[in-house]
Design an enzyme around this catalytic site. Structure first.
Site, mmCIF file in Angstrom:
data_model
loop_
_atom_site.group_PDB
_atom_site.id
_atom_site.type_symbol
_atom_site.label_atom_id
_atom_site.label_comp_id
_atom_site.label_asym_id
_atom_site.label_seq_id
_atom_site.Cartn_x
_atom_site.Cartn_y
_atom_site.Cartn_z
ATOM 1 N N HIS A 82 -26.642 6.448 -6.518
ATOM 2 C CA HIS A 82 -26.751 5.380 -5.525
ATOM 3 C C HIS A 82 -27.638 5.831 -4.378
ATOM 4 C CE1 HIS A 82 -25.505 1.801 -3.358
ATOM 5 N NE2 HIS A 82 -25.537 2.558 -2.272
ATOM 6 N N ASP A 161 -15.242 -5.818 1.479
ATOM 7 C CA ASP A 161 -16.517 -5.270 1.975
ATOM 8 C C ASP A 161 -17.526 -6.392 2.195
ATOM 9 O OD1 ASP A 161 -18.558 -3.141 2.501
ATOM 10 O OD2 ASP A 161 -19.466 -4.100 0.759
ATOM 11 N N ARG A 168 -20.530 -7.423 10.102
ATOM 12 C CA ARG A 168 -21.254 -6.287 10.698
ATOM 13 C C ARG A 168 -22.713 -6.664 10.916
ATOM 14 N NH1 ARG A 168 -20.684 -2.013 6.410
ATOM 15 N NH2 ARG A 168 -21.953 -0.735 7.762
ATOM 16 N N SER A 183 -18.127 1.386 3.081
ATOM 17 C CA SER A 183 -18.707 0.218 2.401
ATOM 18 C C SER A 183 -19.327 0.645 1.064
ATOM 19 C CB SER A 183 -19.761 -0.413 3.319
ATOM 20 O OG SER A 183 -20.583 -1.297 2.627
ATOM 21 N N LYS A 187 -17.508 0.430 -3.177
ATOM 22 C CA LYS A 187 -18.155 -0.217 -4.324
ATOM 23 C C LYS A 187 -18.424 0.785 -5.440
ATOM 24 C CE LYS A 187 -20.936 -1.964 -1.294
ATOM 25 N NZ LYS A 187 -21.801 -2.634 -0.341
#
Ligand code: URA
Length: 443
Positions: A82, A161, A168, A183, A187
């Site tokens: 990621h 989220d 946010r 966050s 995921k």
């Protein structure tokens, strides 16, 4: 419990308990807490911070707010990677193909473009026929048969989220290390992989500009992942200039294919190779050196490229444009942006966030979630920070299907650059690596 008390406690710098965090996330998910109170708590967290235990509890609560992927139909270790988001950041096709060619299964769920940053799913979908909406059965079948699959994150993953991120975004509370870490990790953990490699970006094109702060984020994400029982590592890499030379969905897929053919942008290759080697290492497939050599062999032998094509075909896509450069399609309208006549000699700074927005203006990004993207849109960058530049040199090529967008994109691109009379030092592409227990090695 009352939201008023949680807000006051955090405002006064007190730790929130696990029960309080769970109660808050459940309330957000069920729509029981007014946005004003949620936003106030988010702002208090931004100003007062959260420790590792609180961030882990927030991650766990968000991960439990929706579905959790069940990858039990895929035997053995499953890997994922990621990136915290960047411009020209198409490392996924290279890393996924290289590690899968070495025998490590990749079951990856990815996002779409977010703000000025591109999205992996959009990049793969730029190839004709590619399906990122595989059912859980199809996903497991492709990973088992081919060794890798990349699908879009489903809307049922981490609904808390989704709500918190939207708030946010509206309240200037995105750039907090604990909130970003929870966050992203909620995921990632909900996606089910056992081995996770994170690429945490710093610099003008990243959500976090400062390398030390990016390192803090990387350490926190690794520790959150480890607390959840996964093997997690991280690299902190520069996004102070776009990664590689291509920005845009199809253009980045072509660049990924070039890297797998050995025609590499050296910095992009270094990031891809290190991420891929570290993933094999995390999965227990040898020393870092041996894993690096395996990745080199997978790329040099062409096995990694063949694996990428196999995965694309298994997901309904046609890799012909990657296999044969003669079949590549490009945007019908292109414009070269040239250096000004008074250019003093060097490109000293690139505002990479603006360059990402520029690609969006040309058609790479959506204004609304249901919009179609122009997959051919984007930029080919010819000069980067530190390069010598003479008046009239080509700085970049703008690509789009809509010529009315070129003037605004050119204006924005020019405003993203600064020139100077002396060469500027380019920030190191690899800044640090984070290993077990959040241990740090600096490059
Ligand atoms: N990406 C995410 O998914 N969440 C953040 O908070 C920042 C980037």
């Amino acid at each position: 419990m009352r939201m008023y008390d949680l807000i006051t406690e955090k405002k006064n710098g007190r730790e929130l308990t696990g029960e309080e965090i769970k109660w808050f996330v459940r309330g957000v998910t069920e729509g029981e807490i007014p946005d004003a109170q949620t936003a106030a708590l988010l702002m208090a967290i931004c100003l007062r911070g959260m420790n590792e235990r609180e961030a882990s509890d927030l991650t766990e609560a968000m991960l439990r707010s929706g579905e959790v992927a069940d990858l039990s139909a895929i035997p053995g270790k499953k890997a994922d990677k990621h990136s915290t988001g960047g411009v020209g950041d198409s490392t996924t096709p290279v890393v996924v193909a290289a590690v899968a060619a070495c025998g490590l299964k990749v079951a990856k769920m990815s996002g779409r473009a977010l703000g000025h940053t591109g999205g992996t799913v959009d990049k793969f979908e730029s190839l004709p026929g590619f399906r990122s909406d595989l059912s859980p059965r199809e996903f497991a079948d492709v990973v088992n048969r081919v060794g890798a699959a990349v699908i879009a994150q489903t809307g049922t993953l981490c609904p808390a989220d989704k709500k918190l991120y939207a708030l946010r975004d509206q309240t200037g509370t995105v750039d907090n290390v604990a909130l970003i870490a929870s966050s992203i990790m909620s995921k990632k953990l909900a996606s089910g992989a056992d081995v996770i490699m994170l690429d945490v970006k710093y610099g003008s094109g990243a959500f976090i500009k400062d390398p030390e702060e990016a390192l803090e984020l990387a350490r926190l994400m690794v520790r959150i992942g480890e607390r959840a029982g996964r093997s997690v590592g991280a690299l902190v890499t520069s996004m102070d200039a776009p990664l590689g030379r291509a920005v845009g969905n199809l253009l980045e897929m072509y660049e990924a294919s070039d890297i797998l053919h050995g025609n590499a942008d050296p910095e992009k290759l270094l990031v891809c190779r290190t991420l891929a080697a570290d993933l094999l290492f995390l999965a227990g497939m040898g020393t870092k050196e041996a894993c690096g050599e395996r990745i080199d062999r997978a790329i040099a032998s062409g096995q990694a490229f063949e694996k990428l094509c196999e995965m694309i075909r298994a997901q309904g896509g046609d890799p012909a444009m990657l296999r044969d450069p003669g079949r590549r399609i490009y945007a019908p309208f292109r414009r070269e942006v040239r250096a000004p006549e008074d250019c003093p000699g060097y490109l000293v700074r690139m505002d990479t966030e603006r360059i990402g927005i520029c690609a969006g203006i040309l058609g790479e990004a959506r204004k609304n979630p249901e919009d179609k993207v122009d997959h051919t849109a984007g930029l080919l960058i010819r000069k980067k920070t530190g390069d010598r530049v003479s008046p009239g040199d080509v700085l970049c090529e703008l690509h789009t299907s809509d010529p009315s967008l070129l003037d605004e994109a050119e204006r924005l691109y020019r405003s993203a650059l600064a020139f100077g009379g002396r060469p500027a030092r380019r920030l190191p592409i690899l800044f640090a690596s984070v290993g077990p227990n959040g241990s740090v090695s600096r490059f």
